[in-house]
Design a protein around this motif. Sequence first.
Motif, PDB file in Angstrom:
ATOM      1  N   ALA A   3      29.541  33.293  43.335  1.00  0.00           N
ATOM      2  CA  ALA A   3      30.972  33.297  43.674  1.00  0.00           C
ATOM      3  C   ALA A   3      31.600  31.934  43.392  1.00  0.00           C
ATOM      4  O   ALA A   3      32.705  31.853  42.839  1.00  0.00           O
ATOM      5  N   ALA A   4      30.909  30.878  43.732  1.00  0.00           N
ATOM      6  CA  ALA A   4      31.433  29.523  43.492  1.00  0.00           C
ATOM      7  C   ALA A   4      31.535  29.253  41.994  1.00  0.00           C
ATOM      8  O   ALA A   4      32.526  28.654  41.533  1.00  0.00           O
ATOM      9  N   MET A   7      34.525  31.062  40.643  1.00  0.00           N
ATOM     10  CA  MET A   7      35.765  30.364  40.997  1.00  0.00           C
ATOM     11  C   MET A   7      35.998  29.194  40.041  1.00  0.00           C
ATOM     12  O   MET A   7      37.132  28.964  39.603  1.00  0.00           O
ATOM     13  N   LYS A  11      39.180  28.872  37.506  1.00  0.00           N
ATOM     14  CA  LYS A  11      40.008  27.664  37.488  1.00  0.00           C
ATOM     15  C   LYS A  11      40.073  27.056  36.091  1.00  0.00           C
ATOM     16  O   LYS A  11      41.072  26.436  35.729  1.00  0.00           O
ATOM     17  N   ASP A  18      45.736  29.637  42.519  1.00  0.00           N
ATOM     18  CA  ASP A  18      44.882  29.579  43.708  1.00  0.00           C
ATOM     19  C   ASP A  18      44.245  30.949  43.912  1.00  0.00           C
ATOM     20  O   ASP A  18      44.819  31.833  44.545  1.00  0.00           O
ATOM     21  N   PHE A  19      43.064  31.099  43.366  1.00  0.00           N
ATOM     22  CA  PHE A  19      42.371  32.388  43.416  1.00  0.00           C
ATOM     23  C   PHE A  19      41.802  32.690  44.802  1.00  0.00           C
ATOM     24  O   PHE A  19      41.471  33.831  45.086  1.00  0.00           O
ATOM     25  N   THR A  20      41.702  31.695  45.657  1.00  0.00           N
ATOM     26  CA  THR A  20      41.111  31.902  46.979  1.00  0.00           C
ATOM     27  C   THR A  20      42.014  32.733  47.881  1.00  0.00           C
ATOM     28  O   THR A  20      41.538  33.310  48.851  1.00  0.00           O
ATOM     29  N   ARG A  21      43.277  32.803  47.581  1.00  0.00           N
ATOM     30  CA  ARG A  21      44.234  33.514  48.441  1.00  0.00           C
ATOM     31  C   ARG A  21      44.578  34.915  47.944  1.00  0.00           C
ATOM     32  O   ARG A  21      45.490  35.544  48.472  1.00  0.00           O
ATOM     33  N   SER A  22      43.869  35.397  46.953  1.00  0.00           N
ATOM     34  CA  SER A  22      44.218  36.682  46.346  1.00  0.00           C
ATOM     35  C   SER A  22      43.065  37.668  46.415  1.00  0.00           C
ATOM     36  O   SER A  22      41.912  37.315  46.183  1.00  0.00           O
ATOM     37  N   GLU A  23      43.400  38.907  46.674  1.00  0.00           N
ATOM     38  CA  GLU A  23      42.429  40.004  46.625  1.00  0.00           C
ATOM     39  C   GLU A  23      42.547  40.777  45.312  1.00  0.00           C
ATOM     40  O   GLU A  23      41.695  41.580  44.987  1.00  0.00           O
ATOM     41  N   ASN A  63      39.053  40.692  41.399  1.00  0.00           N
ATOM     42  CA  ASN A  63      38.689  39.628  42.348  1.00  0.00           C
ATOM     43  C   ASN A  63      37.250  39.196  42.076  1.00  0.00           C
ATOM     44  O   ASN A  63      36.580  39.768  41.219  1.00  0.00           O
ATOM     45  N   VAL A  64      36.811  38.189  42.792  1.00  0.00           N
ATOM     46  CA  VAL A  64      35.463  37.654  42.565  1.00  0.00           C
ATOM     47  C   VAL A  64      34.400  38.710  42.834  1.00  0.00           C
ATOM     48  O   VAL A  64      33.410  38.811  42.110  1.00  0.00           O
TER      49      VAL A  64
END
Length: 78
Positions: A3-4, A7, A11, A18-23, A63-64
Amino acid sequence: MLAAKLMDLLKSVRPESDFTRSEDFLEDGLLDSFDMLTLVSTIDDEFDISIDGLDIVPDHFRNVQAISLLLARYGVTQ
């Protein structure tokens, strides 16, 4: 951790997002179809795989978690 790494790759394709805030990266406008193809190429190079054209569909890149599931089908788990 996969996952990291994903990400980091996301990026590299869209550093301003900001992919961390999206589903749902596509629905939220973080990725478009060109970005998806760029990401596929980046993933292919990074993991030394070749994602089949039939697998390059929006559902596999939302998503991830979806990307991780796709990569697991190609034997990428970490």
